[in-house]
Write a protein that holds these residues in place. Structure first.
Motif, PDB file in Angstrom:
ATOM      1  N   ALA A 214      22.497 -17.382   0.297  1.00  0.00           N
ATOM      2  CA  ALA A 214      22.901 -17.627   1.682  1.00  0.00           C
ATOM      3  C   ALA A 214      21.682 -17.813   2.580  1.00  0.00           C
ATOM      4  O   ALA A 214      21.677 -18.685   3.459  1.00  0.00           O
ATOM      5  N   THR A 215      20.647 -17.016   2.365  1.00  0.00           N
ATOM      6  CA  THR A 215      19.428 -17.135   3.163  1.00  0.00           C
ATOM      7  C   THR A 215      18.747 -18.468   2.923  1.00  0.00           C
ATOM      8  O   THR A 215      18.313 -19.146   3.862  1.00  0.00           O
ATOM      9  N   ARG A 216      18.658 -18.859   1.660  1.00  0.00           N
ATOM     10  CA  ARG A 216      18.006 -20.118   1.319  1.00  0.00           C
ATOM     11  C   ARG A 216      18.759 -21.311   1.920  1.00  0.00           C
ATOM     12  O   ARG A 216      18.159 -22.244   2.449  1.00  0.00           O
ATOM     13  N   GLU A 217      20.080 -21.286   1.834  1.00  0.00           N
ATOM     14  CA  GLU A 217      20.875 -22.387   2.366  1.00  0.00           C
ATOM     15  C   GLU A 217      20.716 -22.517   3.877  1.00  0.00           C
ATOM     16  O   GLU A 217      20.732 -23.629   4.422  1.00  0.00           O
ATOM     17  N   LEU A 218      20.544 -21.387   4.562  1.00  0.00           N
ATOM     18  CA  LEU A 218      20.380 -21.413   6.008  1.00  0.00           C
ATOM     19  C   LEU A 218      18.962 -21.804   6.411  1.00  0.00           C
ATOM     20  O   LEU A 218      18.758 -22.703   7.239  1.00  0.00           O
ATOM     21  N   PHE A 219      17.972 -21.146   5.824  1.00  0.00           N
ATOM     22  CA  PHE A 219      16.578 -21.367   6.210  1.00  0.00           C
ATOM     23  C   PHE A 219      16.071 -22.758   5.844  1.00  0.00           C
ATOM     24  O   PHE A 219      15.229 -23.315   6.548  1.00  0.00           O
ATOM     25  N   ALA A 301      23.836 -26.712  13.897  1.00  0.00           N
ATOM     26  CA  ALA A 301      24.650 -25.816  14.713  1.00  0.00           C
ATOM     27  C   ALA A 301      24.823 -24.467  14.041  1.00  0.00           C
ATOM     28  O   ALA A 301      25.040 -23.453  14.689  1.00  0.00           O
ATOM     29  N   ASP A 302      24.695 -24.476  12.711  1.00  0.00           N
ATOM     30  CA  ASP A 302      24.829 -23.232  11.940  1.00  0.00           C
ATOM     31  C   ASP A 302      23.476 -22.525  11.928  1.00  0.00           C
ATOM     32  O   ASP A 302      22.721 -22.592  10.970  1.00  0.00           O
ATOM     33  N   SER A 303      23.168 -21.851  13.056  1.00  0.00           N
ATOM     34  CA  SER A 303      21.854 -21.228  13.203  1.00  0.00           C
ATOM     35  C   SER A 303      21.811 -19.787  12.742  1.00  0.00           C
ATOM     36  O   SER A 303      20.757 -19.149  12.767  1.00  0.00           O
ATOM     37  N   SER A 304      22.941 -19.240  12.323  1.00  0.00           N
ATOM     38  CA  SER A 304      22.969 -17.857  11.838  1.00  0.00           C
ATOM     39  C   SER A 304      24.047 -17.711  10.772  1.00  0.00           C
ATOM     40  O   SER A 304      24.952 -18.545  10.665  1.00  0.00           O
ATOM     41  N   ARG A 305      23.923 -16.678  10.015  1.00  0.00           N
ATOM     42  CA  ARG A 305      24.893 -16.425   8.954  1.00  0.00           C
ATOM     43  C   ARG A 305      24.969 -14.920   8.701  1.00  0.00           C
ATOM     44  O   ARG A 305      23.949 -14.234   8.709  1.00  0.00           O
TER      45      ARG A 305
END
Length: 491
Positions: A214-219, A301-305
């Motif tokens: 999840a972190t990798r997909e976001l960062f 737009a997906d700046s957090s998870r």
């Protein structure tokens, strides 16, 4: 997933017991006045005296570590060898191939790691499983003394051979050369190894992997690193066959993509001769691969998870991502890194002070890394003290905002430089007794991050004058003078 970093992290890794090695100032230099005249030769001019520069140092003015011997075979394979008797009798071999999960096509996800497994099954010179038995007979334990790793940007084969002599080294290098040039890629070997790799994937499918994914997909949104973990997927691993695996091998396992590093208790000329003997006849087949564009950070737009996992402690991680750029690994570049590291350490001191004074977080820190040749990122990590993570986040952001608005005092700067000074002195003194395997790994990692290696003494020397200016004035107005190398008599 192992993520390789470069630049700032390289300097930290050189001296793992400190935060920012380059800031240290040799006592003999710290006593010099601002008016002392440096020697007329710059580091770049000193390096040019040894023309041509070794392949690792081309395009750089970082002083060459002359304890290493560098060379290149006619087929493009590069090597670095060194005598290092720590521990006595042992020789460490590293073979790095410039391929990782970021080079894979969509249908090849996991192939770089799969190839790592296949190379150990059998090859041109040994039947299936025989390599492990040979090294066990020579005293090496599989897993600790002989192993391999695949990252997003490289595959590295490792062997630490105890009680090494020319015969055991020759046999080992022969086996390794066959592993990387002509591994067993028959359908039977692929079918036999596939369940092993899939089992490894399934064993990793726990809470920590869920958080990492999840972190990798976001960062790394919009970049290859977002979705390309080295382990791959069940679908792509099940789709691997003799044709697709051989095509992947021919594209990336080539002499011009390979670096052999040998450091240990032996004669470097013998190491060189063995590399020549066992790798010079390797000829690449097929069409060479082209390293793809890894992508740039993109606004989303997906700046957090939020990841809900009851078995993991509460944790907040943030990044400010900038595009990664290939740079010349010069003294000037490293001097800017040391200033960045000093600023980060001063901020981390404030974060620590706030936590001890009753902050809402147990621990927080800021660091800056260039990750897998993908982003130049500033990372913030926070461990909240209670379930109120929003208060912890607000608290940390307040400390960082204050640090950017209010400059540190000269006393604060002097304290950090003093601590770095003591640490680098220890590093310089202990370099001669540093383990061969560690120094071999340093060369491999330098190649991976497209940079050089420098001894602690070199770091001490070419950062000394700049550190003096920082300590006395808070900046370095005479930057040109900082690029001059002073030569203390005791060196």
């Amino acid at each position: 997933m192992k993520i390789k970093t470069r630049g700032r992290n390289r300097l930290i890794a050189l001296l793992s017991f400190i935060i920012a090695a380059p800031l240290l100032v040799p006592p003999a230099l710290a006593q010099n006045s601002d008016n002392d005249k440096p020697q007329t030769k710059t580091v770049k001019e000193i390096n040019q005296d040894a023309n041509p520069l070794p392949w690792l140092y081309k395009g750089s003015d970082v002083p060459v570590d002359k304890s290493w011997t560098f060379g290149e075979l006619k087929n493009g394979l590069r090597y670095a060898v060194k005598k290092n008797g720590v521990p006595p009798g042992q020789v460490s071999i590293r073979v790095r191939v410039d391929v990782g999960s970021l080079m894979e096509e969509e249908h090849e996800r996991g192939f770089a790691h799969f190839m790592e497994h296949l190379t150990f099954r059998g090859s041109k010179y040994v039947p299936d499983g025989e390599a492990k038995r040979v090294w066990q007979r020579l005293g090496a334990t599989f897993g600790s003394d002989s192993n391999a790793e695949t990252t997003p940007t490289q595959t590295v084969y490792k062997l630490d051979l105890p009680n090494a002599n020319r015969e055991s080294l020759g046999e080992s290098l022969k086996i390794i050369s066959g592993m990387v040039s002509t591994p067993g890629m028959e359908q039977a070997s692929i079918d036999a190894e596939r369940p092993v790799v899939i089992a490894e994937l399934q064993e990793r499918a726990g809470p920590q992997t869920k958080l990492q994914d999840a972190t990798r997909e976001l960062f790394f949104a919009g970049q290859r690193l977002a979705t390309r973990s080295p382990i791959g997927t069940i679908e792509t691993l099940n789709g691997a066959n003799e044709n697709t695996v051989q095509t992947f091998h021919q594209r990336w396992y080539r002499p011009e993509n390979t670096v052999v590093v040998i450091a240990g208790d032996g004669d470097p000329s013998v190491f060189e001769a063995l590399v020549q003997q066992h790798f010079s006849n390797w000829k690449a087949k097929g069409v060479a691969g082209t390293i793809p564009d890894f992508g740039k950070p993109e606004e989303t737009a997906d700046s957090s998870r939020v990841v809900i996992e009851p078995t993991l402690p509460r944790f907040i991680s943030m990044v400010t991502a900038r595009p990664w750029e290939l740079v010349d690994d010069t003294i000037a570049y490293n001097q800017q890194i040391l200033i960045d590291l000093l600023a980060l350490q001063l901020i981390n001191r404030r974060l620590e002070a706030r936590a001890r004074a009753g902050g809402s977080y147990l621990q927080a820190n800021v660091n800056q890394d260039d990750v897998s040749r993908s982003i130049d990122g500033t990372f913030v990590s926070i461990v909240p003290l209670t379930e109120d993570w929003e208060a912890a986040l607000k608290d940390v952001r307040g400390v960082i905002a204050d640090a950017t608005a209010n400059a540190p005092s000269q006393a604060d700067i002097a304290r950090e430089i003093s601590e770095f000074d003591s640490a680098l002195a220890i590093g310089a003194e202990s370099y001669a007794t540093e383990a061969a395997r560690k120094q071999a790994d340093d060369i491999v990692n330098a190649v991976d991050i497209r940079e050089t290696v420098a001894t602690p003494k070199s770091l001490w020397m070419f950062f000394a004058q700049c550190a003096i200016y920082i300590r006395r004035r808070g900046s370095c107005p005479q930057h040109e003078n900082c690029l001059k190398v002073r030569q203390p008599a005791h060196y």
